[in-house]
Motif scaffolding. Structure first.
Motif, PDB file in Angstrom:
ATOM      1  N   UNK A   9       0.818  -1.212   0.000  1.00  0.00           N
ATOM      2  CA  UNK A   9       0.000   0.000   0.000  1.00  0.00           C
ATOM      3  C   UNK A   9       0.852   1.262   0.000  1.00  0.00           C
ATOM      4  N   UNK A  10       1.720   1.403   1.006  1.00  0.00           N
ATOM      5  CA  UNK A  10       2.516   2.622   1.123  1.00  0.00           C
ATOM      6  C   UNK A  10       3.597   2.667   0.059  1.00  0.00           C
ATOM      7  N   UNK A  11       4.244   1.542  -0.202  1.00  0.00           N
ATOM      8  CA  UNK A  11       5.288   1.492  -1.213  1.00  0.00           C
ATOM      9  C   UNK A  11       4.793   1.907  -2.583  1.00  0.00           C
ATOM     10  N   UNK A  12       3.592   1.475  -2.937  1.00  0.00           N
ATOM     11  CA  UNK A  12       2.987   1.833  -4.222  1.00  0.00           C
ATOM     12  C   UNK A  12       2.846   3.342  -4.362  1.00  0.00           C
ATOM     13  N   UNK A  13       2.296   3.990  -3.333  1.00  0.00           N
ATOM     14  CA  UNK A  13       2.085   5.437  -3.407  1.00  0.00           C
ATOM     15  C   UNK A  13       3.404   6.211  -3.417  1.00  0.00           C
ATOM     16  N   UNK A  14       4.370   5.765  -2.614  1.00  0.00           N
ATOM     17  CA  UNK A  14       5.667   6.441  -2.586  1.00  0.00           C
ATOM     18  C   UNK A  14       6.372   6.292  -3.933  1.00  0.00           C
ATOM     19  N   UNK A  15       6.340   5.092  -4.508  1.00  0.00           N
ATOM     20  CA  UNK A  15       6.979   4.864  -5.805  1.00  0.00           C
ATOM     21  C   UNK A  15       6.344   5.728  -6.887  1.00  0.00           C
ATOM     22  N   UNK A  16       5.013   5.799  -6.892  1.00  0.00           N
ATOM     23  CA  UNK A  16       4.328   6.602  -7.902  1.00  0.00           C
ATOM     24  C   UNK A  16       4.719   8.073  -7.791  1.00  0.00           C
ATOM     25  N   UNK A  17       4.808   8.580  -6.567  1.00  0.00           N
ATOM     26  CA  UNK A  17       5.151   9.988  -6.366  1.00  0.00           C
ATOM     27  C   UNK A  17       6.591  10.280  -6.784  1.00  0.00           C
ATOM     28  N   UNK A  18       7.504   9.426  -6.399  1.00  0.00           N
ATOM     29  CA  UNK A  18       8.913   9.648  -6.737  1.00  0.00           C
ATOM     30  C   UNK A  18       9.152   9.517  -8.240  1.00  0.00           C
ATOM     31  N   UNK A  19       8.477   8.549  -8.871  1.00  0.00           N
ATOM     32  CA  UNK A  19       8.616   8.397 -10.321  1.00  0.00           C
ATOM     33  C   UNK A  19       8.071   9.634 -11.037  1.00  0.00           C
ATOM     34  N   UNK A  46       1.630   0.940 -11.666  1.00  0.00           N
ATOM     35  CA  UNK A  46       2.931   1.621 -11.771  1.00  0.00           C
ATOM     36  C   UNK A  46       3.540   1.446 -13.155  1.00  0.00           C
ATOM     37  N   UNK A  47       3.288   0.292 -13.775  1.00  0.00           N
ATOM     38  CA  UNK A  47       3.765   0.050 -15.134  1.00  0.00           C
ATOM     39  C   UNK A  47       5.263   0.206 -15.287  1.00  0.00           C
ATOM     40  N   UNK A  48       5.669   0.887 -16.348  1.00  0.00           N
ATOM     41  CA  UNK A  48       7.094   1.033 -16.649  1.00  0.00           C
ATOM     42  C   UNK A  48       7.734   2.220 -15.951  1.00  0.00           C
ATOM     43  N   UNK A  49       6.994   2.858 -15.033  1.00  0.00           N
ATOM     44  CA  UNK A  49       7.563   4.012 -14.329  1.00  0.00           C
ATOM     45  C   UNK A  49       8.640   3.604 -13.335  1.00  0.00           C
ATOM     46  N   UNK A  50       8.687   2.302 -13.004  1.00  0.00           N
ATOM     47  CA  UNK A  50       9.731   1.788 -12.122  1.00  0.00           C
ATOM     48  C   UNK A  50      10.365   0.553 -12.755  1.00  0.00           C
ATOM     49  N   UNK A  51      11.507   0.161 -12.237  1.00  0.00           N
ATOM     50  CA  UNK A  51      12.131  -1.113 -12.596  1.00  0.00           C
ATOM     51  C   UNK A  51      11.822  -2.097 -11.474  1.00  0.00           C
ATOM     52  N   UNK A  52      10.956  -3.057 -11.748  1.00  0.00           N
ATOM     53  CA  UNK A  52      10.535  -3.994 -10.709  1.00  0.00           C
ATOM     54  C   UNK A  52      11.441  -5.216 -10.673  1.00  0.00           C
TER      55      UNK A  52
END
Length: 326
Positions: A9-19, A46-52
């Protein structure tokens, strides 16, 4: 940046904001139960906005190799087994994920990213059982009411030691009952709204008497992103600091249910039960330290948060379906 627990939950939102701010994010998650399908749905968002990278932070060698290869300037450690109640039935899983996982992060950074900043998630649970007065970071936190709380306090103490011994720069965030879109289905915001919208029963522990300091996910994101930009360490000899992240206005669980019922436009079916062991009767945080160091004014508008969350949930039938599949 390297972010653990990116599908949470929190990781998703933080990743989206930083990306969105233009940062390159390497995000890892082991996609473990519960709610594996929901975690996968968050990753799709999140899609390709991060490297998973599918990996378990509690695998020290694997995580060390990731840190060595990524050479991050900031590590945001959010991976954990969350929640008080499950720690009663799965204690070894909590010890591995939370304590071994945190130690793996510290060791990997000590060896391969000693100059990087570590931001890690702790919990308001470390304050133990209290019945009044706002919790401050200087308060004692040595009487945990659950194993989950004990693991989070152990993380803080280990971080303190690594800061003292090796100069590893670290900031811990004591998070208070975070809510928001794409949240955890086992928590009251989601479970109550789902029950009201779909005619399901709500278990109201002690009639909803417990009070919680509900915290908007947007405030958590603001704290993490601000700290990542400019960490503050008033004590130059000890690069470790802890902050409460909270709304600052405790709300009873019964009041929360009433807000959710109003937002849903229908009543929930309730069943009064006794409170489970380990549940705190009261949480209320003081976020003045966070505000003083970073200028972040956290929100106490729980009613507004309820309206936003219910509006999202009404338009997220797939998320509700995935939550029920776990």
């Amino acid at each position: 940046m390297l972010l653990t627990g990116v599908a949470g939950f929190i990781g998703f939102h933080v990743a989206a904001a930083l990306a969105a701010q233009g940062h390159e994010i390497v995000g890892l998650d082991n996609l473990a139960q519960p709610y594996r399908r929901l975690k996968q749905a968050r990753l799709e968002q999140l899609g390709s906005s991060i490297c998973f990278v599918p990996a378990d932070v509690a695998d020290p060698e694997r995580f060390a190799a990731l840190v060595r290869d990524a050479a991050p300037d900031v590590v945001i450690h959010l991976a954990a087994r969350a929640g008080v109640r499950d720690s009663l039935t799965a204690p070894f899983a909590y010890a591995e994920a939370n304590e071994i996982g945190h130690l793996a992060v510290l060791e990997a950074m000590r060896r391969h990213a000693a100059e990087a900043l570590l931001i890690y998630a702790s919990s308001s649970a470390v304050y133990g059982v209290r019945h009044d007065a706002r919790f401050q970071e200087i308060d004692r936190a040595d009487e945990p009411a659950s194993l989950y709380a004990a693991t989070k306090r152990a993380n803080e103490l280990a971080s303190f030691a690594y800061a003292r011994l090796f100069g590893l720069r670290q900031i811990g965030l004591r998070l208070f009952t975070v809510y928001g879109e794409w949240g955890r289905p086992d928590m009251a915001f989601w479970s109550f709204a789902d029950a009201a919208l779909n005619g399901r029963e709500v278990a109201l522990h002690d009639g909803g008497a417990a009070q919680r300091d509900f915290t908007d996910i947007r405030d958590v994101v603001a704290a993490v992103t601000a700290i990542a930009r400019r960490p503050v360490f008033p004590d130059r000899k000890l690069p470790h600091r802890i902050y409460n992240v909270c709304g600052g206005a405790p709300t009873s669980v019964a009041e929360l249910l009433s807000m959710i019922e109003r937002a849903c436009g229908r009543r929930a079916v309730t069943r009064v039960t006794s409170a489970p062991p380990g549940d705190a009767p009261f949480t209320a945080g003081d976020s003045s330290r966070l505000r003083a160091d970073y200028g972040i004014p956290t929100s106490a508008d729980v009613a507004g948060g309820v309206e936003r969350f219910v509006a999202w949930l009404r338009n997220a039938p797939e998320a509700m379906r995935l939550a029920r599949e776990n």
